[in-house]
Design a protein around this motif. Sequence first.
Motif, mmCIF file in Angstrom:
data_model
loop_
_atom_site.group_PDB
_atom_site.id
_atom_site.type_symbol
_atom_site.label_atom_id
_atom_site.label_comp_id
_atom_site.label_asym_id
_atom_site.label_seq_id
_atom_site.Cartn_x
_atom_site.Cartn_y
_atom_site.Cartn_z
ATOM 1 N N LEU A 107 54.028 32.206 -3.188
ATOM 2 C CA LEU A 107 53.786 31.271 -2.081
ATOM 3 C C LEU A 107 53.400 32.025 -0.817
ATOM 4 C CD1 LEU A 107 56.769 28.758 -2.477
ATOM 5 C CD2 LEU A 107 54.406 28.406 -3.189
ATOM 6 N N ALA A 108 54.072 33.148 -0.587
ATOM 7 C CA ALA A 108 53.788 33.928 0.619
ATOM 8 C C ALA A 108 52.414 34.579 0.552
ATOM 9 C CB ALA A 108 54.865 34.998 0.809
ATOM 10 N N GLU A 109 51.915 34.848 -0.667
ATOM 11 C CA GLU A 109 50.627 35.518 -0.823
ATOM 12 C C GLU A 109 49.441 34.559 -0.789
ATOM 13 O OE1 GLU A 109 50.514 37.753 -4.410
ATOM 14 O OE2 GLU A 109 52.488 38.654 -4.106
ATOM 15 N N ALA A 110 49.693 33.277 -0.930
ATOM 16 C CA ALA A 110 48.607 32.325 -1.180
ATOM 17 C C ALA A 110 47.541 32.336 -0.091
ATOM 18 C CB ALA A 110 49.168 30.921 -1.358
ATOM 19 N N GLY A 111 47.944 32.437 1.157
ATOM 20 C CA GLY A 111 46.960 32.429 2.229
ATOM 21 C C GLY A 111 46.022 33.614 2.154
ATOM 22 N N ARG A 112 46.568 34.780 1.858
ATOM 23 C CA ARG A 112 45.745 35.983 1.771
ATOM 24 C C ARG A 112 44.873 35.969 0.527
ATOM 25 N NH1 ARG A 112 47.420 40.812 -0.550
ATOM 26 N NH2 ARG A 112 49.566 40.050 -0.530
ATOM 27 N N ARG A 113 45.377 35.425 -0.562
ATOM 28 C CA ARG A 113 44.644 35.466 -1.828
ATOM 29 C C ARG A 113 43.591 34.362 -1.936
ATOM 30 N NH1 ARG A 113 45.552 40.077 -5.007
ATOM 31 N NH2 ARG A 113 47.761 40.666 -4.884
ATOM 32 N N CYS A 114 43.916 33.178 -1.438
ATOM 33 C CA CYS A 114 43.028 32.023 -1.627
ATOM 34 C C CYS A 114 42.308 31.599 -0.356
ATOM 35 C CB CYS A 114 43.825 30.832 -2.170
ATOM 36 S SG CYS A 114 44.581 31.148 -3.776
ATOM 37 N N GLY A 115 42.687 32.162 0.785
ATOM 38 C CA GLY A 115 42.081 31.755 2.046
ATOM 39 C C GLY A 115 42.826 30.593 2.664
ATOM 40 N N ALA A 116 42.768 30.506 3.973
ATOM 41 C CA ALA A 116 43.532 29.485 4.691
ATOM 42 C C ALA A 116 43.145 28.070 4.287
ATOM 43 C CB ALA A 116 43.357 29.670 6.208
ATOM 44 N N ALA A 117 41.855 27.853 3.981
ATOM 45 C CA ALA A 117 41.392 26.500 3.675
ATOM 46 C C ALA A 117 41.977 25.975 2.370
ATOM 47 C CB ALA A 117 39.869 26.468 3.610
ATOM 48 N N HIS A 118 42.360 26.878 1.453
ATOM 49 C CA HIS A 118 42.818 26.452 0.130
ATOM 50 C C HIS A 118 44.270 26.819 -0.142
ATOM 51 C CE1 HIS A 118 38.703 25.441 -0.544
ATOM 52 N NE2 HIS A 118 38.299 26.682 -0.575
ATOM 53 N N ALA A 119 44.936 27.414 0.845
ATOM 54 C CA ALA A 119 46.302 27.892 0.614
ATOM 55 C C ALA A 119 47.277 26.752 0.367
ATOM 56 C CB ALA A 119 46.759 28.734 1.801
ATOM 57 N N ASP A 120 47.139 25.641 1.099
ATOM 58 C CA ASP A 120 48.055 24.515 0.895
ATOM 59 C C ASP A 120 47.997 24.019 -0.550
ATOM 60 O OD1 ASP A 120 49.070 24.496 3.430
ATOM 61 O OD2 ASP A 120 47.954 22.750 4.126
ATOM 62 N N ALA A 121 46.779 23.830 -1.044
ATOM 63 C CA ALA A 121 46.622 23.329 -2.405
ATOM 64 C C ALA A 121 47.187 24.320 -3.415
ATOM 65 C CB ALA A 121 45.145 23.058 -2.695
ATOM 66 N N ALA A 122 46.931 25.606 -3.226
ATOM 67 C CA ALA A 122 47.453 26.618 -4.146
ATOM 68 C C ALA A 122 48.973 26.609 -4.154
ATOM 69 C CB ALA A 122 46.925 27.995 -3.759
ATOM 70 N N ARG A 123 49.580 26.503 -2.993
ATOM 71 C CA ARG A 123 51.047 26.502 -2.922
ATOM 72 C C ARG A 123 51.633 25.265 -3.599
ATOM 73 N NH1 ARG A 123 50.024 28.524 2.730
ATOM 74 N NH2 ARG A 123 50.589 30.742 2.683
#
Length: 286
Positions: A107-123
């Motif tokens: 969860l903590a990595e999602a923003g860096r890995r998927c980008g801010a635009a898609h981090a919510d959905a990934a989490r």
Amino acid sequence: MNHPRATPATPATPEPLETAIPTGSEAAPHPPGVPGADGTTPAVPATALAAPVITPPHPAATPLAELHRFLGARLDAAARAWLDQALAEAAAHPGTHGPISVWELRLAEAGRRCGAAHADAARVLILYAARADTEALTRVYDQGTADERRAVLHALPHLVPGPGARPLVEDALRTNDTRLVAAAVGPYGARHLDAHAWRHAVLKCLFTGVPLDRVADLARRARGDAELARMLGDHADERTAAGRPVPEDLHRVRALALAPAEPASAGPAPSCTPSHTTDDPHGKES
């Protein structure tokens, strides 16, 4: 590659030499944004800068299988591989393991890995794959960053069928973080906040500048609510007395609240309980 010169069957009108072979500044124009021999840099056309804006689907209101397909189409190969691995890890080791589970680290990595635009959905997808219960969601919310808290709020309608996570929504509504407030008035809040708390959530949106279009199920809950109409009227009067503009969506929602309430439907109330046969991003029941 050399191509044979075609000989037309019917002679064509020859193009004037001065237009067929440009000379001077017209010869071999430089690409936009690249300096030319004279030191000038041609401007990049506005049409070249414009790109279609694709709004990501709302992670709280979109079936998870659709959310997963969207990310698969938008993420690059490295981000897709990371997300697939994170989902597999979460599914293989759900729940809580030790002080912190591996899926919580993802969860903590999602923003860096998927980008801010898609981090919510990934989490949200990771939380669902981990089958996070109310206790786990509360821990992530309490210990996480604002981005992780927002993801927990988005995940609630997919993971918590009852009102057990309502304290998380109520906590978010006590903040002044507009992203948390907007997430708190999503589908879960619309279903489980009582009338008093929901009315104050609408006012909180007005106070913090969150557009009322972000309030889930707004038309149904606001229609015929005389107390909400009174509160909105008082708020409008206070803003007018203070010389401040009244948001247009306040008038729109107040008109709804003043309208007659719709008769109760005989059918079942809409459910926020996730459908495991359609929402599972892995396409299987859990």
